[in-house]
Design a protein around this motif. Structure first.
Motif, mmCIF file in Angstrom:
data_model
loop_
_atom_site.group_PDB
_atom_site.id
_atom_site.type_symbol
_atom_site.label_atom_id
_atom_site.label_comp_id
_atom_site.label_asym_id
_atom_site.label_seq_id
_atom_site.Cartn_x
_atom_site.Cartn_y
_atom_site.Cartn_z
ATOM 1 N N VAL F 55 0.838 -1.189 0.000
ATOM 2 C CA VAL F 55 0.000 0.000 0.000
ATOM 3 C C VAL F 55 0.878 1.246 0.000
ATOM 4 N N CYS F 56 0.385 2.323 -0.586
ATOM 5 C CA CYS F 56 1.115 3.600 -0.615
ATOM 6 C C CYS F 56 0.103 4.735 -0.659
ATOM 7 N N GLY F 57 0.224 5.685 0.263
ATOM 8 C CA GLY F 57 -0.691 6.823 0.255
ATOM 9 C C GLY F 57 -0.433 7.744 1.427
ATOM 10 N N PRO F 58 -1.072 8.925 1.408
ATOM 11 C CA PRO F 58 -0.894 9.865 2.521
ATOM 12 C C PRO F 58 -1.625 9.375 3.772
ATOM 13 N N ALA F 59 -1.036 9.692 4.929
ATOM 14 C CA ALA F 59 -1.552 9.178 6.196
ATOM 15 C C ALA F 59 -2.665 10.034 6.778
ATOM 16 N N VAL F 60 -3.745 9.379 7.164
ATOM 17 C CA VAL F 60 -4.681 9.950 8.124
ATOM 18 C C VAL F 60 -4.362 9.247 9.432
ATOM 19 N N THR F 61 -3.982 9.992 10.446
ATOM 20 C CA THR F 61 -3.504 9.358 11.677
ATOM 21 C C THR F 61 -4.613 9.255 12.723
ATOM 22 N N VAL F 62 -4.486 8.217 13.540
ATOM 23 C CA VAL F 62 -5.448 7.973 14.615
ATOM 24 C C VAL F 62 -4.674 7.610 15.874
ATOM 25 N N LEU F 63 -5.070 8.202 16.997
ATOM 26 C CA LEU F 63 -4.491 7.803 18.278
ATOM 27 C C LEU F 63 -5.574 7.075 19.069
ATOM 28 N N LEU F 64 -5.361 5.778 19.278
ATOM 29 C CA LEU F 64 -6.350 4.931 19.959
ATOM 30 C C LEU F 64 -6.029 4.779 21.435
ATOM 31 N N GLN F 65 -7.046 4.439 22.204
ATOM 32 C CA GLN F 65 -6.864 4.011 23.596
ATOM 33 C C GLN F 65 -6.922 2.484 23.626
ATOM 34 N N PRO F 66 -6.274 1.834 24.602
ATOM 35 C CA PRO F 66 -6.271 0.360 24.622
ATOM 36 C C PRO F 66 -7.691 -0.220 24.694
ATOM 37 N N GLY F 67 -7.957 -1.221 23.868
ATOM 38 C CA GLY F 67 -9.249 -1.905 23.898
ATOM 39 C C GLY F 67 -10.404 -1.043 23.428
ATOM 40 N N ASP F 68 -10.139 -0.003 22.659
ATOM 41 C CA ASP F 68 -11.155 0.992 22.294
ATOM 42 C C ASP F 68 -10.914 1.471 20.866
ATOM 43 N N ASN F 69 -11.896 1.247 19.975
ATOM 44 C CA ASN F 69 -11.680 1.651 18.580
ATOM 45 C C ASN F 69 -12.577 2.819 18.138
#
Lengths: 229, 229, 229, 229, 229, 229
Positions: F55-69
């Motif tokens: 895969v190749c593309g610009p990043a959309v970033t996400v900061l998750l908490q443990p056990g939580d989506n």
């Protein structure tokens, strides 16, 4: 290479405000991390080399290559009294990058301690010197001086981003990175938090339950908690 | 099976020269490993069971089977005063192969300590006895006595080859194996190295930089290091 | 959900017999585990937060969710003097679920210590309180209070099944779970075992070999052990 | 340094007998390891980079430094048709020491594959080339050429001692080292073993129990096994 | 020993209802685990030996000793068509307890697959047989037959409690244990869940956001989420 | 909290230049990482869920908490065609944050793939969808939606700093992060590098040694390499 932070030594960095550093040094890592909203903590594999090690100061950062400690010598010249050296590596590596000679040099420059995502050695001497080190490993294996890394570039150390000048606080609970720009804000929040905790501690010691003190009974019931016999 | 080193006890082994062992015992693992050209170090997961554990002596080697400490009992009979037992296992296994009873027996035979790529137990007792043990784990789980391994065959222990009679030196920095044939040579090199370090330490303490002391500025420049502000 | 042990607090549990607990507290984990036939031991990654930590008592169990310590507050209310809290998690998680405030509360309720397959923080304070904790990690990272787990349901903690009321014994060698129903039987067996060991220790200290004391020479020969020179 | 195996290339090594290598190539690693008495197996973290990778041949050994693949280039010149390169490292390191260019060079020299206690890269290309590699990691990270290691000295690779010329056999079950001196003996034993297995397989497929085929009922009863309902 | 589950073979176990097993076999592990309220999952280190392995059936449990597969032979006699063998070990051990001969025997008895918190070998043969195995490791190392474990006692396997007769479902997402008593209830819940998912999938594929479908916008706002530009 | 990046969704991010992304997509991770001077690589534990994922593309970033989506659902709304989601977590956590429903939603928004320092599930479905995912684990365990993280803030994912809009390239060799500002420069350097490699490959295939092609003989001799027989 110039675009990617290797082979560079940045001499002029903006260290966090001294008053903020001084204030942060009065609080524990857990309190500071909590006060910051629970970000900026290094991985739990970073452990002190002796019981009770504690350090707080602005970061001089180092990017090491595996099995090579050349940049720690370069970093020594950039140290000012009160600094804490933060050494990351371009790959996981347990070699003993740092020992009592470098500690002697760092201390002569006024540095207070070392955080290294790598190995260290001479831990008996370092302990006798009470030179605080938090590391991923202890290893007698020495290193070469052959490949460039960098000094005072942003690094990721044990999972945490560290910019030169950020405040590093390390104690038995771990290592936290406080961005320089918000250091005083974090110190104030930690202070408020610890003040608040004394009161809570007294209540809990007197037998008050957290369930009541934090008013958890209603949300627990709403979430569906059932008591059975 | 006779061809592959299992089910064998070798009684006559050539222990390293006593003077070399005595001399090696004066130096740290980091110095010795460095003096040897950085080979012969065990993996960094080998840790002392109590702070300050230190041991130096010729190896009596043991090859264990997982969950089975029969061969440690066989090894006891082969021990001579000053020996260090080095126990490897045919697979990764954290069971508690060794405890205070075996330590009592080993000490009665004059053995000085144990290096084991496995688990140990009774660590409170072993600590009170100041019987130095370096191990991969601490585990209360006992072992059976059912399957043959060997005593005094070459073993790979925590990533290092150990021949019976080689000198084992262990301290807070780790465990190093010094081949018997070159033990005095290694001790001499370690001595030279440590002598040399005292001088370096004094200079560094006085504020001389490693950059200058080790004449690194020119090679760093050649390698392309750039200083920026 | 009701069928699967989440969102439940069981108030009435049958704690192991007090005399059995008292008797078990006199013996080491290695002896008890051995006496029980070598079952019921937690994984070796469970380590005390300070040297010499020791605890023995009936288990109040907690099932935590990752990054969430709500159920520890719920558990506090269920504690009786002498209890040991055993906290498992629905997944591997090193977060700092427990610190000095909860320890203060647990102690006010009479709890003796904590066994947690997760992280803890405020270890300096916990050490000063001499509140024994055995954990998989130390982490300054706090937790939320958002998702239900359970209290006093059977849990698997660090690889061992724990039913509420079972006796937990933890010392430097690890953590063992003794089923409540057989606690006195285990204590008796441990006592017999330790009595037996004193005699063996004396013999071994006098130089008797385990080979002879345990009559191993014949079975070793039958297994094919060969002595060579 | 001359005494400790660094900075050395040994040109003349004694490769295992060709007939023995050819015979060993017909058998699986599990059979050979079993036939040898269960010694000489590398750690289980060594995995093939593609499904079905298989290789058998005499070892040309390489001792690498972390993050440095210089010695692989030196080793290329020492390769003869049929050789298998075995690369160890002086410390744990996952860097990508090897990729499709070196594979092209090794193949041009007649080498059959690589066993490396380190990382490799270009795995898509290596897979298309069907160049078998067994490694501890896959990593895109390249390496420098700055520090000497050695070629054709004894090495410890993934926990197993390898002398130059020993036969290496690798298949989906792992990697085994067969000493050159006993290679034919091991091949004969593996052959006997596999012949023997065909018969056992037929019986078991027909429903005969191992309990009966191996006559285990009596020893199990003696050991105290109890059947309950 | 009789009190602690070692040295025992339980012949009469109550297997989960066949209809429940059949129904569970139609659903994925993730759905079943979710339907059960997220309990009963084995650790994520349990991996299939070949892509696409899948198995579902009632458990015959085995408790192994490290490096010893005696009890797998004992278990073979207790197998009935449709069973899945679940093997735990008294300690962490990667040895190759199981290979194609035992698989042949298990299949002759009607067993469908193996879940083992240990190592397996002959994976090429097992793959050709399409005999599904989920294990913690692959290892060519064989085992002895010397020490008793048990068959059909409750075991903790890879962190999950398994009682004989419980339903085991394993697929590429992992291994889940469904208690026999609630197997049909779990199957019904999984069915409801998967039916429900088809509808959700269609909506999401059409571009509906989970934010709207799950009505998350309000709770997110309440929790304090802020959108910035 | 506002100061520390939690509870924030940044809507307007600057994605890397499309032409640079397109050009980068033609090169392998190893080449790009090399061309960038060997920085920006994620840890080697990040593995594709199926062979050949790319895969190749610009990043959309996400900061998750443990056990939580929860934040993955929030992120979906921010996706644009061609994006790659990069999800970090505030602590090490293997839970199954992502499955086929979220993949369906992400794909409906035009996203190309996911890089997650956590677990995923429904890998059979994801494979059939050929939706590329690189993760630290596979786990059937679902997650809750209770605690805020962030979207499009800088994150540290598997040891690498990722700013929203940076280009992510992932293939069988690993995952590399290319800063948006230097994406075209990196693509050009990778192109030059790969062109250069074709020539080298031909020479090596023809039997030319790297020793000669890279002119290593002299530096090796200077470094002290000795050839012996």
């Amino acid at each position: 290479m110039s675009m990617y932070n290797l082979g560079i030594v940045k001499r002029s960095i903006v260290r966090a405000d001294k008053a903020a550093v001084a204030k942060l040094s009065r609080f524990g890592v857990a309190s500071i991390h909590e006060a910051m909203g629970r970000v900026g903590l290094m991985k739990t594999y970073m452990r002190p080399i002796y019981t009770g090690a504690h350090v707080c100061g602005p970061a001089v950062t180092v990017l090491l290559q595996p099995g090579d400690n050349w940049m720690l010598h370069v970093a020594a010249e950039q140290l000012q009294p009160g600094d804490v050296v933060v050494a990351a590596c371009t790959t996981d590596n347990d070699d003993g990058f740092f020992g009592d000679l470098l500690a002697t040099s760092f201390r002569a420059r006024g540095a207070l301690g070392l955080i290294i995502d790598g190995g260290v050695r001479d831990v008996k001497d370092l302990t006798e010197m009470t030179f605080p080190v938090f590391s991923r490993a202890i290893s007698a294996k020495g290193t070469v001086k052959a490949t460039l890394g960098s000094v005072n570039v942003p690094v990721v150390c044990a999972g945490a981003l560290v910019n030169p000048g950020d405040v590093i606080v390390a104690d038995p609970d771990g290592v936290v990175v406080v961005p320089a720009a918000t250091a005083m804000q974090a110190a104030d929040a930690a202070e408020a938090r610890e003040a608040n905790e004394a009161d809570k501690r007294a209540k809990l010691a007197a037998g008050v339950l957290g369930l009541d003190m934090y008013k958890m009974r209603e949300p627990l019931e709403k979430a569906g908690l059932r008591y059975i016999d």
